[in-house]
Design a protein around this motif. Structure first.
Motif, PDB file in Angstrom:
ATOM      1  N   GLU A  57       5.473   4.176  -7.893  1.00 48.54           N
ATOM      2  CA  GLU A  57       5.428   3.975  -6.451  1.00 48.54           C
ATOM      3  C   GLU A  57       5.975   5.187  -5.713  1.00 48.54           C
ATOM      4  N   SER A  58       7.024   5.770  -6.233  1.00 53.62           N
ATOM      5  CA  SER A  58       7.629   6.928  -5.562  1.00 53.62           C
ATOM      6  C   SER A  58       6.675   8.115  -5.543  1.00 53.62           C
ATOM      7  N   LYS A  78       3.880   7.434  -2.979  1.00 53.50           N
ATOM      8  CA  LYS A  78       4.370   7.598  -1.613  1.00 53.50           C
ATOM      9  C   LYS A  78       4.509   9.076  -1.263  1.00 53.50           C
ATOM     10  N   SER A 100       1.104  10.471  -0.577  1.00 52.13           N
ATOM     11  CA  SER A 100       0.619  10.116   0.759  1.00 52.13           C
ATOM     12  C   SER A 100       1.215  11.021   1.825  1.00 52.13           C
ATOM     13  N   THR A 101       2.476  11.395   1.647  1.00 44.50           N
ATOM     14  CA  THR A 101       3.148  12.228   2.651  1.00 44.50           C
ATOM     15  C   THR A 101       2.690  13.674   2.586  1.00 44.50           C
ATOM     16  N   GLN A 132      -1.940  -1.297  -1.516  1.00 48.57           N
ATOM     17  CA  GLN A 132      -1.394  -0.732  -0.291  1.00 48.57           C
ATOM     18  C   GLN A 132      -0.437   0.418  -0.561  1.00 48.57           C
ATOM     19  N   ILE A 133      -0.004   0.560  -1.800  1.00 47.72           N
ATOM     20  CA  ILE A 133       0.857   1.674  -2.162  1.00 47.72           C
ATOM     21  C   ILE A 133       0.070   2.967  -2.280  1.00 47.72           C
ATOM     22  N   PRO A 152      -2.495   6.075  -1.060  1.00 48.10           N
ATOM     23  CA  PRO A 152      -2.531   6.823   0.209  1.00 48.10           C
ATOM     24  C   PRO A 152      -3.428   6.141   1.235  1.00 48.10           C
ATOM     25  N   PRO A 182      -0.036  -1.237   7.061  1.00 47.22           N
ATOM     26  CA  PRO A 182      -0.375  -1.606   5.694  1.00 47.22           C
ATOM     27  C   PRO A 182      -1.503  -2.620   5.605  1.00 47.22           C
TER      28      PRO A 182
END
Length: 408
Positions: free
Chosen positions: A97-98, A101, A104-105, A127-128, A130, A186
């Protein structure tokens, strides 16, 4: 001659060097960045990281993914292809997950994600991924039960809003807050195309979860053995009490079973018999062609039909296409046609004129006996004439098709 001996890569402009480096794989690019400071700077140019394919790199681990994300991947990334550790003897967690995320950033323009042999059961849901994704392709992956479901994550202020929603004022305020949530929310998945290829864990429950994806336009199901006709029927776009229900925005649907032996054939394409509002393109492959052709006449908005990797007869096609008056394109891809047994009976006009056209079309070949003999059992010319009467405005496309030869 001395001038040519002194010439090296330092004399080349950076644009040419970047073009040369674009032919290297990701692993070779990383190695090239260790040559010198200039090459390291060139390797980090985002023009080299628009399309990243790591499926050929079998030794990729989560540690390598973090290194690539921190040092090389950036705003230029558009397409990412990854191979998981599902078939690896080492195993372990591949996508965390990290990392997703952070992806995505750092890569806000990522639009296509391809995952091969990835175990996604450690992730809560999609939803996790991008939020900028428009295309998601999963091949031979393992999915959790609620991977495609959308859950409204509550913020600290949302519980109070839920309590106030018991009154009319609170309900109106909660409705305004939901409208304010744009694509970054989300609950709003922006994926337009979803491809599932050989994903045995994909079931009717996953298919039902896709009805909440308002932006989904293309759905491709290949070798999804657990999808049944009831699952397809329950997700079909149809008129309901609150308007159109189901996958109302879907324009393209593909269902095909050509893979493993030993699985019970579910004949999911029979679910199309209930109709599907707004479905304009349908692709049927393998064992789903026969059941799908029986139900294709219920698709009133169908404009394009593609049949692939199957064996068909001329009579079967003509009978199925009688009710598809709105069809604009009919494509046959890797189709084996059975030999022509007897000319099909076509309702409508064009009897004598069709025979005359057939004689005129056969006249040029009459001078060559070698070319005329195979055409007797060849169903393709006869199929063209029959469909020209039934569907005068439809375009026929034959790609890599053949005619079955009987042993007799």
């Amino acid at each position: 001659m001395d001038q040519f001996k002194a010439c090296n890569l330092d004399y080349f402009p950076e644009n040419i060097l970047i073009d040369v480096l674009s032919y290297l794989s990701v692993r070779e690019l990383v190695r090239a960045g260790r040559v010198c400071k200039r090459w390291r700077r060139l390797v980090k140019d985002q023009r080299l990281w628009r399309v990243v394919d790591l499926t050929a790199w079998k030794g990729v681990t989560s540690r390598i993914l973090w290194v690539l994300l921190r040092q090389y991947l950036g705003c230029g990334l558009r397409c990412l292809r990854l191979r998981g550790l599902l078939l690896s003897a080492r195993g372990g967690t591949f996508l965390s997950e990290s990392w997703l995320k952070a992806l995505s950033t750092k890569c806000p323009r990522l639009s296509k994600l391809y995952l091969l042999h990835a175990d996604l059961r450690s992730l809560p849901n999609c939803q996790i991924l991008p939020p900028s994704l428009q295309v998601l392709e999963l091949r031979a992956c393992e999915l959790p039960r609620n991977f495609f479901s959308q859950s409204l994550s509550a913020s600290p202020a949302q519980p109070q809003e839920g309590a106030e929603a018991t009154s009319s004022v609170g309900a109106q305020q909660q409705g305004r807050n939901r409208k304010r949530k744009g694509p970054d929310c989300p609950a709003g998945i922006a994926i337009e195309r979803l491809v599932l290829n050989n994903v045995p864990s994909f079931t009717d429950q996953h298919l039902q979860s896709l009805t909440s994806w308002e932006g989904l336009r293309r759905l491709e199901l290949r070798d999804t053995f657990r999808v049944t006709a009831n699952g397809v029927r329950s997700c079909a776009a149809k008129d309901g009490l609150c308007g159109v229900e189901g996958l109302s925005g879907l324009k393209f649907l593909e269902i095909g079973i050509i893979g493993r032996q030993g699985y019970q054939l579910q004949m999911a394409s029979l679910g199309l018999g209930a109709g599907w509002l707004g479905l304009e393109e349908l692709s049927l492959g393998g064992k789903e062609v026969g059941p799908g052709l029986l139900c294709a006449s219920r698709l009133k908005d169908l404009k394009r039909l593609c049949l692939w990797a199957c064996t068909l007869s001329e009579l079967q096609i003509v009978r199925s296409c009688r009710m598809l008056r709105g069809l604009r394109q009919l494509e046959f891809l890797d189709v084996t046609f059975q030999p022509r047994q007897s000319p099909p009976v076509v309702e409508g006009e064009g009897g004598e004129e069709e025979e005359q056209d057939g004689e005129e079309a056969a006249a040029p070949d009459s001078s060559n006996d070698e070319n005329r003999t195979p055409d007797i059992n060849d169903p393709i010319p006869s199929l063209r004439r029959s469909l020209a009467v039934l569907l005068p405005s439809c375009t026929l496309v034959f790609t890599n098709c053949s005619v079955q030869i009987n042993a007799e």
